[in-house]
Design a protein around this motif. Structure first.
Motif, PDB file in Angstrom:
ATOM      1  N   GLU A  50      56.890  11.053  59.612  1.00 25.75           N
ATOM      2  CA  GLU A  50      57.609  11.734  60.470  1.00 25.75           C
ATOM      3  C   GLU A  50      56.122  12.353  61.285  1.00 25.75           C
ATOM      4  OE1 GLU A  50      59.756  15.623  61.023  1.00 25.75           O
ATOM      5  OE2 GLU A  50      60.906  14.191  59.896  1.00 25.75           O
ATOM      6  N   THR A  51      55.435  12.659  60.426  1.00 29.47           N
ATOM      7  CA  THR A  51      53.968  13.475  60.673  1.00 29.47           C
ATOM      8  C   THR A  51      53.511  12.613  61.631  1.00 29.47           C
ATOM      9  OG1 THR A  51      54.153  14.945  58.858  1.00 29.47           O
ATOM     10  CG2 THR A  51      52.105  14.653  59.846  1.00 29.47           C
ATOM     11  N   ALA A  52      53.180  11.429  60.924  1.00 26.41           N
ATOM     12  CA  ALA A  52      52.474  10.602  61.921  1.00 26.41           C
ATOM     13  C   ALA A  52      52.842  10.162  63.129  1.00 26.41           C
ATOM     14  CB  ALA A  52      52.192   9.090  60.982  1.00 26.41           C
ATOM     15  N   ARG A  53      54.087   9.890  63.189  1.00 29.03           N
ATOM     16  CA  ARG A  53      54.735   9.685  64.651  1.00 29.03           C
ATOM     17  C   ARG A  53      54.634  10.787  65.583  1.00 29.03           C
ATOM     18  NH1 ARG A  53      58.897   7.095  61.554  1.00 29.03           N
ATOM     19  NH2 ARG A  53      59.916   9.110  61.257  1.00 29.03           N
ATOM     20  N   GLU A  54      54.712  12.020  65.048  1.00 28.86           N
ATOM     21  CA  GLU A  54      54.282  13.298  65.975  1.00 28.86           C
ATOM     22  C   GLU A  54      52.935  13.271  66.266  1.00 28.86           C
ATOM     23  OE1 GLU A  54      55.622  16.454  63.323  1.00 28.86           O
ATOM     24  OE2 GLU A  54      57.842  16.218  63.732  1.00 28.86           O
ATOM     25  N   LYS A  55      52.094  13.125  65.377  1.00 24.40           N
ATOM     26  CA  LYS A  55      50.588  13.125  65.530  1.00 24.40           C
ATOM     27  C   LYS A  55      50.260  11.959  66.729  1.00 24.40           C
ATOM     28  CE  LYS A  55      48.902  15.494  61.744  1.00 24.40           C
ATOM     29  NZ  LYS A  55      47.818  15.598  60.950  1.00 24.40           N
ATOM     30  N   ASN A  56      50.551  10.684  66.645  1.00 20.96           N
ATOM     31  CA  ASN A  56      50.765   9.502  67.667  1.00 20.96           C
ATOM     32  C   ASN A  56      51.033   9.971  68.910  1.00 20.96           C
ATOM     33  OD1 ASN A  56      49.369   7.817  65.605  1.00 20.96           O
ATOM     34  ND2 ASN A  56      51.284   6.770  65.216  1.00 20.96           N
ATOM     35  N   LEU A  57      52.603  10.725  69.080  1.00 18.93           N
ATOM     36  CA  LEU A  57      52.934  11.076  70.262  1.00 18.93           C
ATOM     37  C   LEU A  57      51.932  12.185  71.041  1.00 18.93           C
ATOM     38  CD1 LEU A  57      55.484  10.632  72.006  1.00 18.93           C
ATOM     39  CD2 LEU A  57      56.356  12.539  70.869  1.00 18.93           C
TER      40      LEU A  57
END
Length: 83
Positions: A50-57
């Motif tokens: 979830e953290t990785a998805r947020e940072k990618n966004l």
């Protein structure tokens, strides 16, 4: 004597998220290419994807990566607008 010693046991309090197994690990148990971390808690590691998805966004929407004056960074179309 080897210059770089492979660490076989993790440090207590270091948490990782294993991408291969989809599990949280205390200390590095799987190879580095297959994990995210270290995190400071089991809870933080459990939210790694979830953290990785947020940072990618955030990165995808960061205006510093989208230069409007000369075309978007990484824009393969080559279209820089018409005069």
């Amino acid at each position: 004597m080897a210059l770089l010693k492979k660490r076989t046991a993790g440090k207590p309090g270091e948490w990782y998220y294993c991408l291969k197994h989809g599990t949280v690990e205390e200390g590095p148990q799987c190879r580095a290419a297959d994990r995210f971390g270290p995190y400071t808690s089991r809870e933080e590691a459990s939210h790694a994807m979830e953290t990785a998805r947020e940072k990618n966004l955030e990165w995808e929407n960061d205006p510093r990566w989208h230069d409007k004056s000369g075309g978007a960074a990484g824009d393969a179309s080559g279209d820089r607008g018409s005069a």
